[in-house]
Scaffold this motif. Structure first.
Motif, PDB file in Angstrom:
ATOM      1  N   GLY A   8       0.843  -1.204   0.000  1.00  0.00           N
ATOM      2  CA  GLY A   8       0.000   0.000   0.000  1.00  0.00           C
ATOM      3  C   GLY A   8       0.876   1.250   0.000  1.00  0.00           C
ATOM      4  N   ALA A   9       1.953   1.202  -0.815  1.00  0.00           N
ATOM      5  CA  ALA A   9       3.023   2.209  -0.738  1.00  0.00           C
ATOM      6  C   ALA A   9       2.673   3.544  -1.381  1.00  0.00           C
ATOM      7  CB  ALA A   9       4.282   1.645  -1.408  1.00  0.00           C
ATOM      8  N   ILE A  13      -1.077   7.585   3.743  1.00  0.00           N
ATOM      9  CA  ILE A  13      -0.351   7.375   5.011  1.00  0.00           C
ATOM     10  C   ILE A  13       0.995   6.671   4.810  1.00  0.00           C
ATOM     11  CG2 ILE A  13      -1.227   5.089   5.781  1.00  0.00           C
ATOM     12  CD1 ILE A  13      -1.140   8.314   7.914  1.00  0.00           C
ATOM     13  N   ALA A  14       1.224   6.089   3.619  1.00  0.00           N
ATOM     14  CA  ALA A  14       2.452   5.312   3.402  1.00  0.00           C
ATOM     15  C   ALA A  14       3.735   6.101   3.703  1.00  0.00           C
ATOM     16  CB  ALA A  14       2.468   4.775   1.968  1.00  0.00           C
ATOM     17  N   LEU A  29      13.188  -2.828   1.864  1.00  0.00           N
ATOM     18  CA  LEU A  29      13.708  -3.611   0.738  1.00  0.00           C
ATOM     19  C   LEU A  29      12.802  -3.512  -0.480  1.00  0.00           C
ATOM     20  CD1 LEU A  29      14.491  -6.989   2.544  1.00  0.00           C
ATOM     21  CD2 LEU A  29      16.174  -5.320   1.738  1.00  0.00           C
ATOM     22  N   ALA A  30      11.488  -3.558  -0.244  1.00  0.00           N
ATOM     23  CA  ALA A  30      10.563  -3.664  -1.374  1.00  0.00           C
ATOM     24  C   ALA A  30       9.202  -3.107  -0.993  1.00  0.00           C
ATOM     25  CB  ALA A  30      10.408  -5.134  -1.767  1.00  0.00           C
ATOM     26  N   ALA A  31       8.494  -2.613  -2.011  1.00  0.00           N
ATOM     27  CA  ALA A  31       7.160  -2.067  -1.765  1.00  0.00           C
ATOM     28  C   ALA A  31       6.239  -2.498  -2.889  1.00  0.00           C
ATOM     29  CB  ALA A  31       7.228  -0.542  -1.695  1.00  0.00           C
ATOM     30  N   TYR A  32       4.949  -2.544  -2.571  1.00  0.00           N
ATOM     31  CA  TYR A  32       3.949  -2.983  -3.537  1.00  0.00           C
ATOM     32  C   TYR A  32       2.724  -2.083  -3.446  1.00  0.00           C
ATOM     33  CZ  TYR A  32      -0.215  -5.610  -4.929  1.00  0.00           C
ATOM     34  OH  TYR A  32      -1.416  -5.960  -5.467  1.00  0.00           O
ATOM     35  N   ILE A  77       1.758  -2.623   6.528  1.00  0.00           N
ATOM     36  CA  ILE A  77       0.544  -2.705   5.708  1.00  0.00           C
ATOM     37  C   ILE A  77      -0.252  -1.405   5.815  1.00  0.00           C
ATOM     38  CG2 ILE A  77      -1.626  -3.977   5.408  1.00  0.00           C
ATOM     39  CD1 ILE A  77       0.125  -6.370   6.762  1.00  0.00           C
ATOM     40  N   ALA A  78      -0.359  -0.712   4.666  1.00  0.00           N
ATOM     41  CA  ALA A  78      -1.090   0.564   4.608  1.00  0.00           C
ATOM     42  C   ALA A  78      -2.073   0.518   3.448  1.00  0.00           C
ATOM     43  CB  ALA A  78      -0.103   1.716   4.456  1.00  0.00           C
ATOM     44  N   SER A  79      -2.707  -0.621   3.284  1.00  0.00           N
ATOM     45  CA  SER A  79      -3.683  -0.835   2.209  1.00  0.00           C
ATOM     46  C   SER A  79      -5.088  -0.550   2.754  1.00  0.00           C
ATOM     47  CB  SER A  79      -3.563  -2.287   1.718  1.00  0.00           C
ATOM     48  OG  SER A  79      -3.667  -3.168   2.810  1.00  0.00           O
ATOM     49  N   PRO A  80      -6.120  -0.543   1.887  1.00  0.00           N
ATOM     50  CA  PRO A  80      -7.488  -0.332   2.377  1.00  0.00           C
ATOM     51  C   PRO A  80      -7.882  -1.350   3.458  1.00  0.00           C
ATOM     52  CG  PRO A  80      -7.406  -0.042   0.007  1.00  0.00           C
ATOM     53  CD  PRO A  80      -6.055  -0.569   0.403  1.00  0.00           C
TER      54      PRO A  80
END
Ligand code: NAD
Ligand code: HP7
Length: 313
Positions: A8-9, A13-14, A29-32, A77-80
């Motif tokens: 949730g990048a 809020i990310a 390291l990684a974001a999605y 985790i910053a997704s819906p």
């Protein structure tokens, strides 16, 4: 130094999570995110990999684990809201602890399922409940603890965070995705109230619409009239005159404590505590999730009984 990935990048809020990872001396390291507007990553972790497809993100995490032997300690985790439990499972099954935004989940039974997986994997689920780290709220909790044990406080809680029409078009305006305003925004203060004043004994909802909600809570140590709104028209005139669009206030026995400010660093403070092993857990989150679930599923009684004065607005 701990290694992180972020789901949730690209959202609002990310960046606060990126900043918290950086400020605490750790590494992303990684974001999605399915949306690719993530240039903000350059301000924090320009060398982190970014994926718009979950499968490629997953493949990269596997490669780090098995080919490069790089440990992954946390997935943030910053997704819906309605996706949180699925994303927490991704973290735990990958062998990482989760740091998940509020509300941890929408329904109490989602918590039961996550508890089972946490036990099975031995991995921890942390959540962000930053009002518990706000100095005004910490001071209030101390004051209540120092008062005679049989004292029942009279409280008015007013929580107005103005939002434009975009809110209703986005996932936040969809009750199946966000849980509605009492869940998406109210969860903070329901958690805070029970943390300070104890378990809920009565939970009455007076009004509940797309842009506002009001109710009454009888807690072990307080009677609380609460009002929540995302409609700027409901702001007090004095606040509007100052050009302020957010108004968070608690009146305790007639004395007002305004706590609209003081939020900017609380994600970093939350990460500091999580990294020390003092994060808020799934158990800490349960009571407020139960409360907002009850509020979402009950019929408002209308303006009867002990209602917040703003409920008539
Ligand atoms: P947002 O809509 O701005 O961001 C959400 C992001 O998730 C978007 O970039 C979207 O593309 C992405 N997304 C959508 N579907 C996805 C999927 N299947 N997998 C991965 N990512 C996906 O919302 P936001 O305001 O940043 O909120 C994100 C989370 O943070 C929510 O849980 C919200 O409740 C919480 N939040 C907490 C606070 C706080 O004060 N603690 C403040 C704001 C938001
Ligand atoms: N803002 C945005 O630009 N985008 C957004 O998605 C949200 C806000 P505050 P926060 O609305 O979903 C609160 O009212 O405290 C703008 C809740 N948190 O201070 O950051 C907004 O228009 C959070 O749980 O918002 O977030 C203002 O200009 C909830 O998920 C500015 O950002 C979130 O609203 C600051 O707005 C939401 C708390 O109440 C602690």
């Amino acid at each position: 130094m701990k290694n992180f990935a972020l789901i949730g990048a690209a959202g609002y809020i990310a960046p606060r999570h990126m900043k918290a990872i950086k400020d605490t001396g750790n590494h992303l390291l990684a974001a999605y995110d399915p949306y690719d507007g993530v240039g903000i990553m350059d301000s924090y972790f320009p060398s982190a990999r970014f994926f718009v497809e979950f499968e490629r993100f997953d493949r990269y995490l596997e490669k780090l684990k098995y080919d490069e032997k790089v440990p992954l300690d946390y997935i943030s985790i910053a997704s819906p809201n309605y996706l949180h439990d699925a994303h927490i499972r991704v973290a735990l099954r990958r062998g990482a602890d989760a740091i998940c935004e509020k509300p941890l989940v929408l329904n109490p039974w989602n918590i039961d399922a996550l508890e089972r997986l946490s036990e099975e994997t031995g991995k921890k689920i942390n959540t962000i409940l930053q009002l518990r780290l706000h100095q005004t709220i910490i001071d209030l909790k101390k004051r209540v603890e120092e008062a005679p044990k049989d004292k029942i406080f009279d409280i008015d809680l007013t929580y107005i965070t103005s939002r434009g029409y975009w809110y209703y078009t986005s996932w936040k305006g969809d009750v199946t995705k966000s849980g509605g305003i009492a869940t998406n925004i109210g969860v903070h203060f329901f958690d805070m109230l029970a943390w300070i004043f104890g378990d809920i004994q009565q939970n009455t909802v007076h009004i509940h619409t797309h842009d506002r909600a009001a109710g009454f809570l009888q807690l072990e140590r307080a009677r609380v009239r609460w009002f929540l709104s995302i409609n700027e028209e409901t702001l007090p005139e004095a606040i509007k005159a100052k050009g302020q669009r957010t108004y968070r206030s608690i009146t305790i026995e007639g004395e007002e404590l305004e706590f609209s400010a003081g939020f900017t660093d609380l994600h970093t403070r939350s990460y500091e505590e999580i990294l020390k092993g003092n994060g808020y857990t799934i158990t800490d989150a349960r009571r407020a999730i139960e409360t907002v679930h009850q509020i979402r599923n009950q019929q408002p009684v209308g303006l009867k009984g002990d209602y917040h004065p703003f409920a008539v607005k």
